[in-house]
Scaffold this motif. Structure first.
Motif: not given
Length: 123
Positions: A24-25, A27, A29-31, A34, A49, A52-53, A56
């Motif tokens: 998983s990427l 989370l 950073r994804i948040k 966003m 997230p 989205f992960s 991606c």
């Protein structure tokens, strides 16, 4: 007690809680990305997230598979930037990336970008 929904298996694919796992990427950073996407984004649910992960990861996997196919067509075993560019150019769903991989942004044989050559030659 709350029952698991039909997408629970999808959400639980990475680790025990679905928030960790080897593929998983990050989370957090994804948040953060966003939240920076617009001023009207104030709160983000915990599942967003994760989704989205996963999206991606699937995007990266598809682009890598198509790039690898281009590499094999060239009878090579090393994936190059040009293979990714060829995969983007050959696939309609990646049209939004064409400007990023266009030939004008590719470096020349000596490894410099065309803009760098112009400024280096004028000094």
């Amino acid at each position: 007690m709350r029952q698991a929904g039909k997408y629970s298996g999808f959400m639980m694919c990475g680790g025990i809680s679905g928030r960790t796992g080897p593929h998983s990427l990050p989370l957090a950073r994804i948040k953060k990305i966003m939240k920076k996407s617009g001023e009207d984004v104030k709160m983000i649910s915990g599942e967003a997230p994760i989704v989205f992960s996963k999206a991606c990861e699937l995007f990266i996997e598809e682009l890598t598979r198509r790039s690898w196919a281009t590499t094999l067509q060239g009878k090579r075993r090393i994936l190059h930037k040009d293979d990714v560019a060829s995969a983007v150019m050959a696939t309609d769903i990646f049209d939004f990336l064409v400007s990023m991989v266009s030939e004008t942004a590719s470096p020349s044989e000596d490894g410099t970008l065309p803009e760098e050559e112009e400024t280096a030659g004028s000094s």
